[in-house]
Design an enzyme around this catalytic site. Structure first.
Site, PDB file in Angstrom:
ATOM      1  N   HIS B 272       0.822  -1.225   0.000  1.00  0.00           N
ATOM      2  CA  HIS B 272       0.000   0.000   0.000  1.00  0.00           C
ATOM      3  C   HIS B 272       0.849   1.265   0.000  1.00  0.00           C
ATOM      4  O   HIS B 272       0.509   2.250   0.672  1.00  0.00           O
ATOM      5  CB  HIS B 272      -0.942   0.001   1.217  1.00  0.00           C
ATOM      6  CG  HIS B 272      -2.029  -1.029   1.116  1.00  0.00           C
ATOM      7  ND1 HIS B 272      -3.158  -0.832   0.377  1.00  0.00           N
ATOM      8  CD2 HIS B 272      -2.133  -2.272   1.641  1.00  0.00           C
ATOM      9  CE1 HIS B 272      -3.937  -1.913   0.452  1.00  0.00           C
ATOM     10  NE2 HIS B 272      -3.336  -2.806   1.204  1.00  0.00           N
ATOM     11  N   ASP B 332      -0.595  -5.013   5.993  1.00  0.00           N
ATOM     12  CA  ASP B 332      -1.557  -5.916   5.345  1.00  0.00           C
ATOM     13  C   ASP B 332      -1.274  -6.092   3.852  1.00  0.00           C
ATOM     14  O   ASP B 332      -0.592  -5.286   3.235  1.00  0.00           O
ATOM     15  CB  ASP B 332      -2.976  -5.360   5.508  1.00  0.00           C
ATOM     16  CG  ASP B 332      -3.106  -3.959   4.941  1.00  0.00           C
ATOM     17  OD1 ASP B 332      -2.161  -3.159   5.130  1.00  0.00           O
ATOM     18  OD2 ASP B 332      -4.126  -3.655   4.296  1.00  0.00           O
ATOM     19  N   GLU B 333      -1.796  -7.173   3.335  1.00  0.00           N
ATOM     20  CA  GLU B 333      -1.885  -7.419   1.899  1.00  0.00           C
ATOM     21  C   GLU B 333      -0.589  -7.181   1.135  1.00  0.00           C
ATOM     22  O   GLU B 333      -0.560  -6.401   0.182  1.00  0.00           O
ATOM     23  CB  GLU B 333      -2.982  -6.532   1.287  1.00  0.00           C
ATOM     24  CG  GLU B 333      -4.346  -6.792   1.884  1.00  0.00           C
ATOM     25  CD  GLU B 333      -5.443  -6.013   1.164  1.00  0.00           C
ATOM     26  OE1 GLU B 333      -6.334  -6.658   0.599  1.00  0.00           O
ATOM     27  OE2 GLU B 333      -5.421  -4.776   1.176  1.00  0.00           O
ATOM     28  N   VAL B 334       0.459  -7.843   1.541  1.00  0.00           N
ATOM     29  CA  VAL B 334       1.721  -7.713   0.809  1.00  0.00           C
ATOM     30  C   VAL B 334       1.808  -8.800  -0.260  1.00  0.00           C
ATOM     31  O   VAL B 334       1.671  -9.984   0.027  1.00  0.00           O
ATOM     32  CB  VAL B 334       2.928  -7.813   1.771  1.00  0.00           C
ATOM     33  CG1 VAL B 334       4.235  -7.691   0.991  1.00  0.00           C
ATOM     34  CG2 VAL B 334       2.831  -6.748   2.843  1.00  0.00           C
ATOM     35  N   ASP B 385      -2.955  -9.552   9.353  1.00  0.00           N
ATOM     36  CA  ASP B 385      -2.040 -10.307   8.501  1.00  0.00           C
ATOM     37  C   ASP B 385      -0.710 -10.560   9.204  1.00  0.00           C
ATOM     38  O   ASP B 385      -0.093 -11.616   9.047  1.00  0.00           O
ATOM     39  CB  ASP B 385      -1.733  -9.538   7.196  1.00  0.00           C
ATOM     40  CG  ASP B 385      -2.962  -8.960   6.530  1.00  0.00           C
ATOM     41  OD1 ASP B 385      -3.799  -8.370   7.244  1.00  0.00           O
ATOM     42  OD2 ASP B 385      -3.065  -9.075   5.293  1.00  0.00           O
TER      43      ASP B 385
END
Lengths: 539, 539
Positions: B272, B332-334, B385
């Site tokens: 992000h 998050d969300e890597v 996460d």
């Protein structure tokens, strides 16, 4: 002209070439994407002309049937000047232009119906030609000229120095459908007049031309009738604050007229009338349970002669208050339970020879109302339900398609046009229904004439309508819920389908247009991640 | 008092009895339904006392540790006077009261921390006792007093003559959860400061106490860093108009403080971060394709020492700008695709002995960042996460639960609290996700502690958060999307669950509260068909 400006301004000389390129690129981009809904034929070039607010004029062409004093165009000139130059006062002379040529927009119309109301036959066709220092706007009617002015206003843009420009452009434009409406529901929630006027502004920017005013319904009766004042004094949410006075209604109609927008009133009956009963005793059917009145009421009582006398007087008033030749009579979602329970209604059924078939009673009722409004020279619009129960529906009645979301409405279009009836499509455009994400795709990709039927049948689709039912909508969320989602429908109803079939191509244009709406003070919600030069500030 | 008023006013004598009854009925109704979120213990009686704006005072009790000059309470008094008497100027003396007793609200706090910031341990407990001519508000802290003032302001109401009253009331109140947050996302769309301040107002009316500022993300970097000014000058949507200056940030923090609201900044990494890369060369990982850089960039580059030097300097600045003891690090969300493609990252993996396990690299990165912020005396909050890939996560870290909508989050709560970690629940409250109808039911009926686990585990739920992700939200639709839907969460997080488990009972109270929000200028959307005395007028 760009280069001259660059040189004479004498600023930013180092980066002139880069800026020039940038400006040309942006101009090109603007010219291609700049008008929503997309005009029928549109050519433009990168050649651009400066437009200076201090020397900018709308003028009537010599040959024009309308001249100064034409209320519609005089008002439109004033409105569009402010829309084109929103920062007129603050920008006054900032760049110190002294010598410049004036820019003239010359309007010429064939018919000078400046004091009339737009109607179902009004031409909205216009041609617009923009050249150096001059734009020529030709239209058959003042309504076409208003549409052309909207287009012109969208062509003008500011460069990064704040200077206004318009590109060389040729446009020939005509709407695909004659009827392009928005329904607002002022019964489930009351909408202040100001919210309605603001919606009319945004409608005009989108070239919508019918405001369908679903003014009363079960929850409240905000229309203040001069003949039956109790309807609102007892049936409105509040008798003083939550009503539309005669003066409010006149204000809405005359405001709409100046934008070329018709106002189509709906007084839905015999169902959806709970609020009517509060101010008009004996109008609604008393429901019975176990042989005695239960204390609740059903649809309008079709068995009493007084009902028809009341309706005749009400619709006489409504017909004179609302000048449009159309009137919406509703006729949807009638529950037979209460009629069936009522002994007087049953006696009437016997007397009329309807047996047990309550659709016959419903047809009888609607026919009586249609006769009343026909005698008042009004064309009736009714919800599609009426087609199903009424065989002798007059041929000029318009059927309003609201059932069959998401796709079954096509079968309805096919079936009803096969009977030779004109139709108006609302089903896929219930815009109060929201879902997460870019649901405008769904509205945009509707093909109103893509149903099985002859060419003659397809011509019976007179247009479409965006409906904003009021269960969950009032003035707090009306604008962001409507715009720019309804703009997708605006293009579907105005523009050529083949030229506007691709959502990916539409997306950047709609994003630009949404920023344009923001700039004009319309609280239009975002389509997706991104920004506008001028964000909405008021909270 | 009613009767006295009726007699002395000498007006409307005919209908006095009827009005009196009506007023009593309404009072009763008001007293029962009048406070949102529902206080812990609440008794009230129909006995009511007049409250006159001309003789109404907030005063500090003699025993109070805070006295005049206390910024938080002085400001709160001023704010709440205007909220209680919104028409103060216009109503001036309309009813011609001359003789009346003053109404005093006496505030007493145990600790006079008037210049501090609210924090994770701040007590918000208060007691409120309303009797004739006087209300006593006692709290441990000024933050508790601010909550009590909100409650008091909701107890005051106007009768149909416009006179203000408050009923005899006893309240003991304490929040169920310490952390009651709202996340605003200012990266996907820029929110003007004014929109944030307005949201802080509405948060205070709902007793929310944490503004989670998701200030930067992929699309834009609006935070103007004093250490790294290029981050916003190159990474914001616009370097001048779409940024938060240091002064803007200070304004938000100090405005929030006066409402007892903490500001929790989030600088999400290593994913992000696309917008970060524009102003900070070499920060992001260059992605490779076929052995050469593809020109695109992935997450923050964890293989370069310069990355950690940059982060140390950035977080040092952020830690000093934002006074809260918490800091949100994202995590998050890597996506490992880009790391895997990059030869330098692969070399680093080998060197560190991570093999092919990129979660180890991710854990290494996050651990380094947590170490930086720990050294700055900050408690880290990270998205859930991080729990999955990082074994050595410090015990005081808070895990933010966002996965598992609509119900699977319960298993997540169970799993993570079992490891002894504190959690914050966001998953069921992604309020940007809209669906048609009364979806507040879904938010209201969430039971944050109803998961399988011990009592100790349940205590690890420190609170919850409403998230307004910005894909489809900006200042045009933020307020009607948030309110009153987030109010449902406000009650869930503040009030006792057993007393507030019934949506049917909550509905009329929430409707009243929504009208209260409208009256205070918050553009809160309707729950269902109906009306408020004062509708939203501004469009």
């Amino acid at each position: 002209m760009d280069v001259m400006f660059m040189v004479t301004s004498g600023r930013h000389t180092r980066s002139n070439l880069y800026l020039l390129l940038l400006i040309i690129v942006q101009c090109g981009r603007h010219a291609v994407e700049g008008v929503w809904p997309l005009p029928r034929a549109f050519t433009s070039s990168p050649e651009r002309y400066p437009v200076n607010s201090k020397d900018f004029y709308f003028v009537y062409g010599r040959q024009s049937a309308a001249q100064q004093g034409c209320s519609v165009l005089d008002t439109a000139f004033k409105r569009y000047f402010s829309l084109i130059f929103p920062d007129y006062h603050s920008a006054d002379g900032v760049l110190g232009f002294r010598k410049h040529k004036p820019f003239i927009v010359e309007i010429c119309v064939d018919h000078g119906d400046c004091e009339s109301y737009p109607n179902e036959d009004s031409s909205e066709r216009y041609n617009l030609s923009v050249s150096a220092g001059k734009a020529s706007l030709n239209a058959e009617t003042v309504w076409g000229a208003v549409r052309g002015l909207e287009t012109f206003s969208q062509l003008v843009y500011q460069d990064d120095f704040g200077s206004y420009f318009v590109n060389k452009t040729e446009i020939e434009d005509v709407p695909r459908f004659q009827f392009r409406g928005i329904l607002l529901d002022t019964s489930r929630h009351f909408l202040p007049v100001q919210a309605i006027l603001k919606t009319l502004d945004a409608m005009a920017y989108n070239k919508f031309n019918v405001f369908h005013w679903h003014i009363v319904d079960d929850p409240s009766f905000p229309y203040q009738s001069s003949t039956f004042p109790d309807l609102s004094s007892k049936g409105a949410f509040h008798p003083m604050t939550h009503i539309y006075t005669q003066s409010d209604v006149r204000r809405v109609i005359s405001y709409a007229r100046l934008w070329g927008i018709r106002v189509l009133p709906e007084f839905d009956s015999p169902g959806h009338t709970k609020s009517w009963g509060k101010g008009q005793p004996d109008l609604l059917t008393p429901c019975y349970r176990g042989g005695t009145p239960s204390g609740t009421f059903g649809p309008v009582n079709p068995a009493l002669p007084s009902t028809y006398r009341f309706m005749a007087r009400l619709f006489k008033e409504v017909s004179s208050v609302f000048p449009d030749s159309y009137i919406h009579l509703g006729g949807d979602e009638v529950d037979f339970y209460c009629w069936r329970s009522n002994p007087d209604v049953r006696v009437f059924m016997q007397k009329m020879g309807f047996g047990e078939d309550f659709t016959k009673l419903e047809a009888f009722y609607i026919e009586s109302i249609v006769n009343i409004t026909s005698a008042l020279n009004k064309t009736s619009v009714v919800w599609q339900d009426v087609f199903d129960y009424h065989e002798r529906i007059p041929k000029d009645t318009v059927l309003h398609i609201w059932k069959g979301i998401p796709v079954e409405y096509k079968a309805e279009l096919s079936r009803i046009t096969k009977a030779g009836m004109r139709v108006l499509l609302a089903a896929p455009w219930y815009i109060n229904h929201i879902s997460y994400g870019q649901d405008w795709f769904n509205f945009y990709t509707v093909q109103p004439q893509n149903f099985s039927g002859s060419e003659e049948q397809k011509k019976l689709v007179i247009g479409g309508e965006v409906c904003v039912w009021g269960e969950y909508v009032d003035a707090t969320n009306l604008t962001p819920r409507l715009w720019p989602r309804a703009s997708a429908v605006a293009e579907r109803l105005w523009s050529d389908e083949k030229q506007t079939s691709n959502v990916d191509k539409a997306f950047p244009r709609l994003q630009d247009f949404r920023c344009q709406l923001l700039r004009r003070g319309i609280q239009a919600e975002p389509l997706y991640v991104g920004y506008c030069k001028q964000e909405y500030q008021g909270i």
